[in-house]
Write a protein that holds these residues in place. Structure first.
Motif, PDB file in Angstrom:
ATOM      1  N   GLY A 131       0.788  -1.211   0.000  1.00  0.00           N
ATOM      2  CA  GLY A 131       0.000   0.000   0.000  1.00  0.00           C
ATOM      3  C   GLY A 131       0.820   1.260   0.000  1.00  0.00           C
ATOM      4  O   GLY A 131       2.047   1.248   0.001  1.00  0.00           O
ATOM      5  N   ILE A 132       0.071   2.371  -0.006  1.00  0.00           N
ATOM      6  CA  ILE A 132       0.639   3.704   0.110  1.00  0.00           C
ATOM      7  C   ILE A 132      -0.006   4.335   1.334  1.00  0.00           C
ATOM      8  O   ILE A 132      -1.236   4.356   1.450  1.00  0.00           O
ATOM      9  CB  ILE A 132       0.351   4.565  -1.132  1.00  0.00           C
ATOM     10  CG1 ILE A 132       0.896   3.883  -2.396  1.00  0.00           C
ATOM     11  CG2 ILE A 132       0.946   5.967  -0.965  1.00  0.00           C
ATOM     12  CD1 ILE A 132       0.470   4.565  -3.682  1.00  0.00           C
ATOM     13  N   TYR A 133       0.825   4.854   2.226  1.00  0.00           N
ATOM     14  CA  TYR A 133       0.347   5.412   3.489  1.00  0.00           C
ATOM     15  C   TYR A 133       0.771   6.873   3.562  1.00  0.00           C
ATOM     16  O   TYR A 133       1.952   7.174   3.692  1.00  0.00           O
ATOM     17  CB  TYR A 133       0.901   4.603   4.666  1.00  0.00           C
ATOM     18  CG  TYR A 133       0.691   3.118   4.478  1.00  0.00           C
ATOM     19  CD1 TYR A 133      -0.592   2.573   4.529  1.00  0.00           C
ATOM     20  CD2 TYR A 133       1.754   2.275   4.210  1.00  0.00           C
ATOM     21  CE1 TYR A 133      -0.795   1.218   4.330  1.00  0.00           C
ATOM     22  CE2 TYR A 133       1.556   0.917   4.016  1.00  0.00           C
ATOM     23  CZ  TYR A 133       0.282   0.397   4.075  1.00  0.00           C
ATOM     24  OH  TYR A 133       0.085  -0.944   3.872  1.00  0.00           O
ATOM     25  N   ASN A 134      -0.183   7.770   3.438  1.00  0.00           N
ATOM     26  CA  ASN A 134       0.078   9.202   3.482  1.00  0.00           C
ATOM     27  C   ASN A 134      -0.289   9.689   4.885  1.00  0.00           C
ATOM     28  O   ASN A 134      -1.401  10.132   5.134  1.00  0.00           O
ATOM     29  CB  ASN A 134      -0.743   9.919   2.404  1.00  0.00           C
ATOM     30  CG  ASN A 134      -0.190  11.280   2.088  1.00  0.00           C
ATOM     31  OD1 ASN A 134       1.008  11.436   1.915  1.00  0.00           O
ATOM     32  ND2 ASN A 134      -1.059  12.276   2.013  1.00  0.00           N
ATOM     33  N   ASP A 135       0.659   9.565   5.804  1.00  0.00           N
ATOM     34  CA  ASP A 135       0.417   9.823   7.224  1.00  0.00           C
ATOM     35  C   ASP A 135       0.839  11.230   7.623  1.00  0.00           C
ATOM     36  O   ASP A 135       1.687  11.428   8.491  1.00  0.00           O
ATOM     37  CB  ASP A 135       1.156   8.782   8.080  1.00  0.00           C
ATOM     38  CG  ASP A 135       0.592   7.392   7.901  1.00  0.00           C
ATOM     39  OD1 ASP A 135      -0.585   7.263   7.523  1.00  0.00           O
ATOM     40  OD2 ASP A 135       1.344   6.420   8.136  1.00  0.00           O
ATOM     41  N   PHE A 153      -4.265  -4.409  -1.053  1.00  0.00           N
ATOM     42  CA  PHE A 153      -3.655  -3.090  -1.173  1.00  0.00           C
ATOM     43  C   PHE A 153      -4.446  -2.029  -0.417  1.00  0.00           C
ATOM     44  O   PHE A 153      -5.654  -1.908  -0.587  1.00  0.00           O
ATOM     45  CB  PHE A 153      -3.572  -2.717  -2.652  1.00  0.00           C
ATOM     46  CG  PHE A 153      -2.621  -1.614  -2.952  1.00  0.00           C
ATOM     47  CD1 PHE A 153      -1.275  -1.875  -3.065  1.00  0.00           C
ATOM     48  CD2 PHE A 153      -3.068  -0.323  -3.110  1.00  0.00           C
ATOM     49  CE1 PHE A 153      -0.382  -0.860  -3.346  1.00  0.00           C
ATOM     50  CE2 PHE A 153      -2.197   0.697  -3.389  1.00  0.00           C
ATOM     51  CZ  PHE A 153      -0.844   0.426  -3.516  1.00  0.00           C
ATOM     52  N   THR A 154      -3.743  -1.247   0.412  1.00  0.00           N
ATOM     53  CA  THR A 154      -4.391  -0.196   1.205  1.00  0.00           C
ATOM     54  C   THR A 154      -3.793   1.157   0.868  1.00  0.00           C
ATOM     55  O   THR A 154      -2.581   1.311   0.789  1.00  0.00           O
ATOM     56  CB  THR A 154      -4.199  -0.462   2.710  1.00  0.00           C
ATOM     57  OG1 THR A 154      -4.791  -1.715   3.036  1.00  0.00           O
ATOM     58  CG2 THR A 154      -4.831   0.633   3.550  1.00  0.00           C
ATOM     59  N   ASN A 155      -4.668   2.138   0.678  1.00  0.00           N
ATOM     60  CA  ASN A 155      -4.267   3.537   0.596  1.00  0.00           C
ATOM     61  C   ASN A 155      -4.775   4.196   1.864  1.00  0.00           C
ATOM     62  O   ASN A 155      -5.987   4.280   2.077  1.00  0.00           O
ATOM     63  CB  ASN A 155      -4.899   4.234  -0.618  1.00  0.00           C
ATOM     64  CG  ASN A 155      -4.310   3.746  -1.913  1.00  0.00           C
ATOM     65  OD1 ASN A 155      -3.174   4.026  -2.212  1.00  0.00           O
ATOM     66  ND2 ASN A 155      -5.101   2.998  -2.668  1.00  0.00           N
ATOM     67  N   ARG A 156      -3.846   4.646   2.717  1.00  0.00           N
ATOM     68  CA  ARG A 156      -4.249   5.356   3.931  1.00  0.00           C
ATOM     69  C   ARG A 156      -3.910   6.822   3.714  1.00  0.00           C
ATOM     70  O   ARG A 156      -2.768   7.164   3.413  1.00  0.00           O
ATOM     71  CB  ARG A 156      -3.511   4.815   5.151  1.00  0.00           C
ATOM     72  CG  ARG A 156      -3.930   5.500   6.449  1.00  0.00           C
ATOM     73  CD  ARG A 156      -3.329   4.857   7.677  1.00  0.00           C
ATOM     74  NE  ARG A 156      -1.876   4.852   7.652  1.00  0.00           N
ATOM     75  CZ  ARG A 156      -1.120   3.778   7.867  1.00  0.00           C
ATOM     76  NH1 ARG A 156      -1.676   2.598   8.110  1.00  0.00           N
ATOM     77  NH2 ARG A 156       0.188   3.854   7.840  1.00  0.00           N
ATOM     78  N   VAL A 157      -4.939   7.668   3.860  1.00  0.00           N
ATOM     79  CA  VAL A 157      -4.754   9.094   3.651  1.00  0.00           C
ATOM     80  C   VAL A 157      -5.273   9.793   4.902  1.00  0.00           C
ATOM     81  O   VAL A 157      -6.479   9.855   5.138  1.00  0.00           O
ATOM     82  CB  VAL A 157      -5.492   9.585   2.387  1.00  0.00           C
ATOM     83  CG1 VAL A 157      -5.096  11.010   2.067  1.00  0.00           C
ATOM     84  CG2 VAL A 157      -5.200   8.673   1.191  1.00  0.00           C
ATOM     85  N   LYS A 177      -9.337   2.205   0.726  1.00  0.00           N
ATOM     86  CA  LYS A 177      -8.924   3.545   1.134  1.00  0.00           C
ATOM     87  C   LYS A 177      -9.417   3.745   2.554  1.00  0.00           C
ATOM     88  O   LYS A 177     -10.589   3.555   2.852  1.00  0.00           O
ATOM     89  CB  LYS A 177      -9.507   4.600   0.193  1.00  0.00           C
ATOM     90  CG  LYS A 177      -8.987   6.013   0.448  1.00  0.00           C
ATOM     91  CD  LYS A 177      -9.889   6.768   1.369  1.00  0.00           C
ATOM     92  CE  LYS A 177      -9.467   8.199   1.571  1.00  0.00           C
ATOM     93  NZ  LYS A 177     -10.313   8.873   2.566  1.00  0.00           N
ATOM     94  N   ILE A 178      -8.493   4.095   3.448  1.00  0.00           N
ATOM     95  CA  ILE A 178      -8.873   4.395   4.822  1.00  0.00           C
ATOM     96  C   ILE A 178      -8.340   5.774   5.184  1.00  0.00           C
ATOM     97  O   ILE A 178      -7.409   6.273   4.567  1.00  0.00           O
ATOM     98  CB  ILE A 178      -8.360   3.322   5.818  1.00  0.00           C
ATOM     99  CG1 ILE A 178      -6.846   3.191   5.767  1.00  0.00           C
ATOM    100  CG2 ILE A 178      -9.011   1.974   5.529  1.00  0.00           C
ATOM    101  CD1 ILE A 178      -6.275   2.248   6.805  1.00  0.00           C
ATOM    102  N   GLY A 179      -8.945   6.390   6.186  1.00  0.00           N
ATOM    103  CA  GLY A 179      -8.522   7.711   6.633  1.00  0.00           C
ATOM    104  C   GLY A 179      -9.439   8.794   6.120  1.00  0.00           C
ATOM    105  O   GLY A 179     -10.261   8.578   5.223  1.00  0.00           O
ATOM    106  N   THR A 180      -9.281   9.990   6.680  1.00  0.00           N
ATOM    107  CA  THR A 180     -10.170  11.109   6.375  1.00  0.00           C
ATOM    108  C   THR A 180      -9.677  11.986   5.244  1.00  0.00           C
ATOM    109  O   THR A 180     -10.375  12.885   4.815  1.00  0.00           O
ATOM    110  CB  THR A 180     -10.354  11.986   7.628  1.00  0.00           C
ATOM    111  OG1 THR A 180      -9.061  12.423   8.076  1.00  0.00           O
ATOM    112  CG2 THR A 180     -11.048  11.222   8.756  1.00  0.00           C
ATOM    113  N   GLY A 181      -8.466  11.743   4.738  1.00  0.00           N
ATOM    114  CA  GLY A 181      -7.914  12.539   3.657  1.00  0.00           C
ATOM    115  C   GLY A 181      -8.520  12.177   2.312  1.00  0.00           C
ATOM    116  O   GLY A 181      -9.368  11.287   2.201  1.00  0.00           O
TER     117      GLY A 181
END
Length: 188
Positions: A131-135, A153-157, A177-181
């Motif tokens: 995945g791609i993790y935009n933390d 595959f996870t995209n965390r934004v 896709k997880i997160g509030t972004g």
């Protein structure tokens, strides 16, 4: 060799904590053997001290080398370029935010994690298996290079950040896709 596997090289010597250098390598030093990356650790424990090797350490961008190329060892903490299959981290506080993947097209990595805003990834296509993790709390992270996603595959934004996938994002993963972004697919 499984990522994160730890191997004891020497153990049970003296009462003082293991420190200094083993085979000329300090704590946290990285090296390649048999196509695998390893990191030295000096450990103190109840059963004595030990020198250990950890397989597949995370590679953290520090931009310390000339240019902005992923394949330049001096651009990574420990001055060793990541081998295929690695987890790559791009932290805050680094001056080189524009990065270039010059590895062979299609080189596979496990994940990209951004803990600092404003990174831009360009260059050759690559493959990701995790995945791609935009933390980051806010700001844009842009991936203009094409990539193929596979696996679970996870995209965390996170926060109010935006992950902008401007290159072609292909593959047949189970996209999450997880997160509030905001996650934006703009590539063809």
């Amino acid at each position: 060799i499984p990522l994160g596997a730890e191997f004891t090289v020497i153990s049970g010597f003296g009462a003082e904590p293991a420190a200094g250098m083993f085979n000329g390598l300090p704590e946290g030093a990285r090296f390649m053997a048999g196509g695998h990356a390893f990191m030295f650790r000096y450990r103190a424990g109840a059963n004595g001290n030990a020198v250990t090797l950890t397989a597949g350490p995370t590679f953290v961008w520090d931009g310390g080398g000339s240019g902005n190329v992923w394949g330049t060892g001096a651009n990574w903490a420990g001055d060793l370029a990541p081998p295929p299959g690695s987890d790559l981290v791009f932290p805050a506080g680094v001056s080189k935010l524009g990065t270039i993947n010059a590895f062979d097209p299609g080189t596979s990595f496990r994940s990209l994690t951004f803990t600092g805003p404003s990174y831009v990834v360009v260059g050759n296509s690559f493959r990701l298996t995790r995945g791609i993790y935009n933390d980051v709390a806010s700001g844009d992270t842009t991936i203009s290079a094409d990539f193929v996603a596979s696996g679970n595959f996870t995209n965390r934004v996170s926060g109010a950040s935006r992950l902008l996938l401007d290159g072609a994002a292909t593959g047949n993963p189970s996209w999450r896709k997880i997160g509030t972004g905001t996650l934006r697919f703009a590539g063809a």
